[in-house]
Design a protein around this motif. Sequence first.
Motif, PDB file in Angstrom:
ATOM      1  N   GLY A 189       0.593  -1.066   0.053  1.00  0.00           N
ATOM      2  CA  GLY A 189       0.106   0.079   0.034  1.00  0.00           C
ATOM      3  C   GLY A 189       0.826   1.245  -0.004  1.00  0.00           C
ATOM      4  N   GLY A 190       2.078   1.072   0.244  1.00  0.00           N
ATOM      5  CA  GLY A 190       2.784   2.366   0.629  1.00  0.00           C
ATOM      6  C   GLY A 190       3.299   2.668   1.840  1.00  0.00           C
ATOM      7  N   ILE A 191       4.387   2.263   2.371  1.00  0.00           N
ATOM      8  CA  ILE A 191       4.731   2.429   3.845  1.00  0.00           C
ATOM      9  C   ILE A 191       4.212   3.663   4.564  1.00  0.00           C
ATOM     10  N   GLY A 192       3.298   3.664   5.546  1.00  0.00           N
ATOM     11  CA  GLY A 192       2.827   4.755   6.244  1.00  0.00           C
ATOM     12  C   GLY A 192       1.732   4.994   5.804  1.00  0.00           C
ATOM     13  N   SER A 193       1.029   4.542   4.434  1.00  0.00           N
ATOM     14  CA  SER A 193      -0.157   5.082   4.033  1.00  0.00           C
ATOM     15  C   SER A 193      -1.332   4.249   4.552  1.00  0.00           C
ATOM     16  N   LEU A 194      -2.190   4.994   5.173  1.00  0.00           N
ATOM     17  CA  LEU A 194      -3.437   4.139   5.947  1.00  0.00           C
ATOM     18  C   LEU A 194      -4.224   3.577   4.652  1.00  0.00           C
ATOM     19  N   ARG A 195      -4.566   4.419   3.960  1.00  0.00           N
ATOM     20  CA  ARG A 195      -5.604   3.874   2.817  1.00  0.00           C
ATOM     21  C   ARG A 195      -4.958   2.774   1.877  1.00  0.00           C
ATOM     22  N   GLY A 196      -3.679   3.190   1.727  1.00  0.00           N
ATOM     23  CA  GLY A 196      -3.152   2.224   0.955  1.00  0.00           C
ATOM     24  C   GLY A 196      -2.816   0.790   1.550  1.00  0.00           C
ATOM     25  N   ALA A 197      -2.423   0.729   2.891  1.00  0.00           N
ATOM     26  CA  ALA A 197      -2.473  -0.576   3.665  1.00  0.00           C
ATOM     27  C   ALA A 197      -4.088  -1.267   3.676  1.00  0.00           C
ATOM     28  N   ALA A 198      -5.196  -0.471   3.738  1.00  0.00           N
ATOM     29  CA  ALA A 198      -6.253  -0.938   3.963  1.00  0.00           C
ATOM     30  C   ALA A 198      -6.599  -1.600   2.625  1.00  0.00           C
ATOM     31  N   LEU A 199      -6.299  -0.865   1.544  1.00  0.00           N
ATOM     32  CA  LEU A 199      -6.754  -1.504   0.027  1.00  0.00           C
ATOM     33  C   LEU A 199      -5.891  -2.701  -0.129  1.00  0.00           C
ATOM     34  N   ALA A 200      -4.557  -2.729  -0.012  1.00  0.00           N
ATOM     35  CA  ALA A 200      -3.667  -3.787  -0.089  1.00  0.00           C
ATOM     36  C   ALA A 200      -4.234  -5.098   0.782  1.00  0.00           C
TER      37      ALA A 200
END
Lengths: 247, 292, 289
Positions: free
Chosen positions: C232-243
Amino acid sequence: MSALLSARGLTRHFGGINAVEAVDLDLAPGIITALVGPNGAGKTTLFNLITGHLAADAGVVELFGQKITGHAPHRIARMGLARSFQDLRLFARMSVRDNVLAATEPVSWFWQPGGVRAARERAARGAQALERTGLAPLARAEAADLAYAERKFLSLARILASGARIWLLDEPASGLDPASRARFTALLRAAVADGVTICLIEHNLDIVIELADRIVFLDQGRKLAEGAPESVLGDPRLAAIYFGERA
Amino acid sequence: MTAYLLNLAQLAAIFGLLSVSLNILIGYGGIFSVAHAVFFGLGAYAGAHVALDLFPDLLLAALASALIAGLLSAALALPALRVRGEYFVIASLGLQMLATTVFTEAQAITGGLGGLVGIPPPTLFGFTLADPLVFLFCCLAFLALALALVRQLMRGSFGRALMALRDSEMAAEALGKNVALIKTLAVVLGTAFAGIAGALFAFQEEFVNVESFTLDQSVLILAMVIIGGAGTLSGPLIGTLLLLLLPAALTFIPFIPPTDIGAVQQLIYGFAMTLLMIFRPAGLAGRAMGRR
Amino acid sequence: MLILQLLVSGIEAGALYALTAAGFALIFGATRIFHFAHGATYALAGYAFVLATRLGWAWPAGVGLALVVAIAFGLLLEAAVYRPIQRHHGAFFTVFVAAFGVVIVVQSLIELSFGRAFIAISSPLTRAHEVLPGLYIARVFWLALATAGVVFAVLGAFLARTRAGIGLRALAENPDLLRAFGLSSRRLSALAFALGSALAVPGAVLGAMTTGLSPGVGAHVMLISLAASVMGGIGSLRGAALAGLLLGIVENLVVAGLDTQWSEAAGFVALFAFILFRPRGIFGAALVR
């Protein structure tokens, strides 16, 4: 005489910030050039672009007449360009001697070419660097255990031992006590007398005046002025930028 | 009893070799891998196949294991070392999980969960090494070889370059060190010795299966290096002895049921890892904190 | 229908992964600590819920206990492990090893007290109903989706509107701003650990009902969180959620073509691809050296 190192139109953006914008820099042989400017002027970024630690968005760098843009940092270093870091980046858990010896060894393989003779020559070069920087008595100490001034001298000793002909120094003398500073500037002058070309970043204008033959003034990533120390430092417009920012 | 002690000593030599080899990566190179058991396993499978399909020559098996583990690690390390250390750790974790699945599923090569059985005793220059004491000396010889090599290399220019990039990659680059090359060489060297340890392990157990090459094993080897003292010559050996003797010592404590010994052992070394990192991050053989 | 069925379980698992991974990303963003023991938080919360159920508590009490355990554990680690280490040098690997030790300790404690076997809580929620011919959906699916939706909405509002939430975001982007705001970074980092740990609870509780728990679940969850954070991209909340969501779906869809053994492996193939070709992830910038 033509410049040993010349950069043309170097540009680098971080996000929306123009860290370095179309900067030209020429380092003429055998003199000390000082990069001066307020915090965030892009001085360290400029170093990183030259040494290959950062990729430039645009621009060309030539070293000894050869284009080095896009080369890996270690290849550029091996051509004879050395640098120091503001935060020194010593090899903290190695001995003082090993810090310096590592700088003399050019090959990243299991062994160095040239056998015993070359090894002896490298050891002598390392010992000489320690001698000149006054670190010889501390050769066996771990770099992490050194006092502040000693650490600064060690970062210079590494460069001395590397045999590089062009030195980029990032605030090399900042924070030194007057006695150490005098020793330090004498070392730099001696190196220049030996034919080394130096470019240094310095905030302390006393040191700049003491050392620099030429000044390049940067602000917000752009080169605003370049010339002899008296003319650049005497410019009231630049002084306002410099001191305005720092006040 | 003698058989038990000999067995323990052989294991100590093999795991000593493993932790010394991982120390090259972690201690001297600052390259954190939690996939060392993968290369241990590759070596074990390679050694087992040499013994089962060709002939059980110890040196041939060790050579094949070192080559396979070293070459595969080079193929994996070259792309993975381009990224920052944090990503490398994560990638190695992923590799470990992936390898466990592959070892379990590639039954044609690894025998799956059943493993490869009936590995014959090793031979050396045509003589069969049936005596466990002789085999122990062979394991110790490999361990001594690895230690001597590490000692020599780390005193020389390669060791200086490796430790330099451990302490500051950027400064090492600025002094002309080819960081990717040095790291790859260190990884290949370390994993090649892990491969040899695997071959020895296959002969020692006469049987290999995936159970010995899981994340738990990687973490155990990591713990040996860290607890003993990463970046020191004696540290990994100290850690190996401590962690191998721990389960043996636990069997003498009457109130722990035998089925729980594994968990109690893990509990102890987990605690040891955490506490050491807080109070003495250089490990038992490393220097104490607070001197700088 | 098989594909659709797998997609449903993939979305269900993914929604829970998304929450857990978001917790990890929140902690990393605010504190720059790779909280490797996040999986241990998940395991402890799950087993706390199991314990409450065994004691005959009602489910809200069970969830409450899981929340308390998760938050207390997160705060304890922050204060007793991470902060002391960061105070003296804070090397990434020191933190990593210490957290790994914690994971091992938690795993063996669970093994000693609950045994090594898989534990699943049976609940009417997991009883599947045929909604289409051949497609079975249990109520827990809707519950997982609703929980994820509500939690993300609340979290988003919190980060956008409240002073503390803005502080957390500032901590992630520019710690210097914080001093101007007059917020204490120490208290904010404790807040990040509390919130991030709480985000592991929904996955742990619903996971205890659906996929079940085992002592090793922490390692698996840690890997999922790490993988999702990197992708998701380290530190990115929505990135982590999507991933996290994507990982759940991929893991389940793989089963259509391969053995279940490969479902976990598929996630890591995706992770490798990201690390090699797009280390900055879907969103977010790569870490600068």
